[in-house]
Design an enzyme around this catalytic site. Structure first.
Site, PDB file in Angstrom:
ATOM      1  N   LYS A 122      49.404  52.505  45.263  1.00 52.82           N
ATOM      2  CA  LYS A 122      50.821  52.126  45.292  1.00 52.82           C
ATOM      3  C   LYS A 122      51.587  52.829  44.177  1.00 52.82           C
ATOM      4  CE  LYS A 122      49.853  47.764  47.520  1.00 52.82           C
ATOM      5  NZ  LYS A 122      49.442  46.380  47.355  1.00 52.82           N
ATOM      6  N   GLN A 166      49.184  41.331  43.502  1.00 53.40           N
ATOM      7  CA  GLN A 166      48.064  41.803  44.309  1.00 53.40           C
ATOM      8  C   GLN A 166      47.138  40.648  44.676  1.00 53.40           C
ATOM      9  OE1 GLN A 166      47.882  45.215  45.105  1.00 53.40           O
ATOM     10  NE2 GLN A 166      46.387  44.513  46.592  1.00 53.40           N
ATOM     11  N   ASP A 189      57.517  42.001  49.385  1.00 51.24           N
ATOM     12  CA  ASP A 189      56.480  41.731  50.382  1.00 51.24           C
ATOM     13  C   ASP A 189      57.021  40.901  51.542  1.00 51.24           C
ATOM     14  OD1 ASP A 189      54.082  42.992  50.119  1.00 51.24           O
ATOM     15  OD2 ASP A 189      53.205  41.524  48.771  1.00 51.24           O
TER      16      ASP A 189
END
Length: 362
Positions: A122, A166, A189
């Site tokens: 990422k 995460q 997200d």
């Protein structure tokens, strides 16, 4: 129901042991999610509004989808690159116009190698488009309060426009409390309950849409595949992919059915579908006999099956038997190279959208 490999090497290929399946599954979507490994009991699901795109496919995509006599290949890798190029241009324009660079903060708890790999990927993706990347690594035995303090700091940091925690988190942490602590304006997200609630309501707009479902719809848009008025079936009802994918299809005026682990005779539903989105983590579960001729298949699944002919000892397959489906469907995503690359592209897109919104940049 028995899940088998349908490829030409099916005589020797078999499912990997549970431990290897679990690792490989975590190497998809937003990283090592707390997903269950695929097994042959149908199905356990796993975890994903579009980037503004043109109504018709680009010349490059149009050429690629007409070059095959069988199903068109929906090339997620190519589309993801286009989106990253578009974001790169827009990030540069924002920096030149108002001096702002979008920022994404990623928090990793523990020393899981797969988690670390995803965080590293990422970071590389952010750098490739000019987005600043902020990383926090906490030891496995960190307290929930320590993690919440970092989230609070990022919530208040004007240089951070997106926050990603995460997953999975250590067992002593309450995942729901942690995710709910992320400011909804920075929830790139798209998992905040308010975002999902707004997605489900007509006349309301979510701040962000989960990345993988957003990528699925974007692929349909970029290939000029009509959704309005079509019959769509989503296989899987997870909060991460299945449920938001169904809501997005409904917003596009499709007539949507959801097939799940308690559905009797699921193939009776899929045979009527113009569009199928499968996200269950069951290798080759959807056979050619399940598919209506001319249907469009979006395969979110990514599953390792043992293959002695592969240098790695295994290969990746989707939920859909590609060899069979590609002879019946009009268009299909490959695995790998279909939905997977779109997930990170949508994360970058959401981060840029957040920066635009926060700074009122047009």
């Amino acid at each position: 129901m028995v899940c088998i490999d349908c490829s030409s090497s099916s005589a020797t290929a078999r499912l990997l042991p549970m431990s290897h399946q679990h690792v490989a599954l975590r190497r998809f979507l937003r990283g090592p999610l707390n997903l269950r490994p695929p097994c042959c009991s149908f199905p356990r699901t796993f975890k994903t509004l579009t980037v503004h795109s043109s109504a018709s496919p680009s010349p490059v995509l149009a050429a690629s989808i007409t070059s095959e006599a069988s199903a068109k290949v929906i090339d997620g890798k190519s589309v993801a690159k286009q989106i990253r190029d578009e974001i790169t241009t827009e990030v540069s324009r924002m920096k030149d116009a108002i001096g702002v660079i979008p920022g994404l903060a990623v928090i990793l708890v523990g020393d899981r190698k797969d988690s670390a790999t995803y965080v590293r990927n990422k970071k590389k993706s952010c750098e490739s488009v000019g987005i600043n990347s902020y990383e926090v690594r906490l030891p496995e035995d960190s307290t929930e309060q320590e993690l919440l303090k970092f989230i609070s700091d990022f919530n208040d940091d004007p240089s951070v426009h997106g926050i990603l925690v995460q997953l999975p988190l250590p067992s002593h942490m309450n995942e729901q409390n942690i995710l709910n602590a992320v400011c909804i304006e920075k929830d790139v997200d798209g998992f905040h309950p308010l975002n999902i609630g707004r997605l489900a309501m007509r006349g309301r707009e979510p701040t962000f849409v989960p990345c993988t479902p957003k990528g699925c719809i974007e692929l349909l848009h970029r290939y000029g595949i009509s959704i309005k008025g079509k019959r769509a079936v989503v296989i899987g009802r997870s909060n991460i992919v299945g449920m938001p994918a169904a809501l997005l299809l409904q917003r596009e005026d499709a007539t949507v059915s959801i097939v799940h682990s308690r559905t009797k005779n699921p193939e009776e539903f899929t045979r009527q579908a113009d569009i199928i989105i499968s996200a269950v983590g069951q290798p080759n579960m959807v056979r050619g006999s399940w598919i209506k001729p001319g249907a469009v298949i979006i395969d979110v699944g990514i599953n390792p099956v043992e293959d002695p002919k592969s240098p790695r000892g295994y290969r990746l397959v989707g939920d859909v038997c590609y060899e069979e489906a590609s002879k019946i469907a009009s268009a299909i995503t490959p695995v790998p190279g279909g939905v997977g690359p779109m997930t990170i592209a949508m994360l970058l897109s959401n981060t840029f959208i957040s920066a635009k919104r926060i700074h009122n940049f047009r």
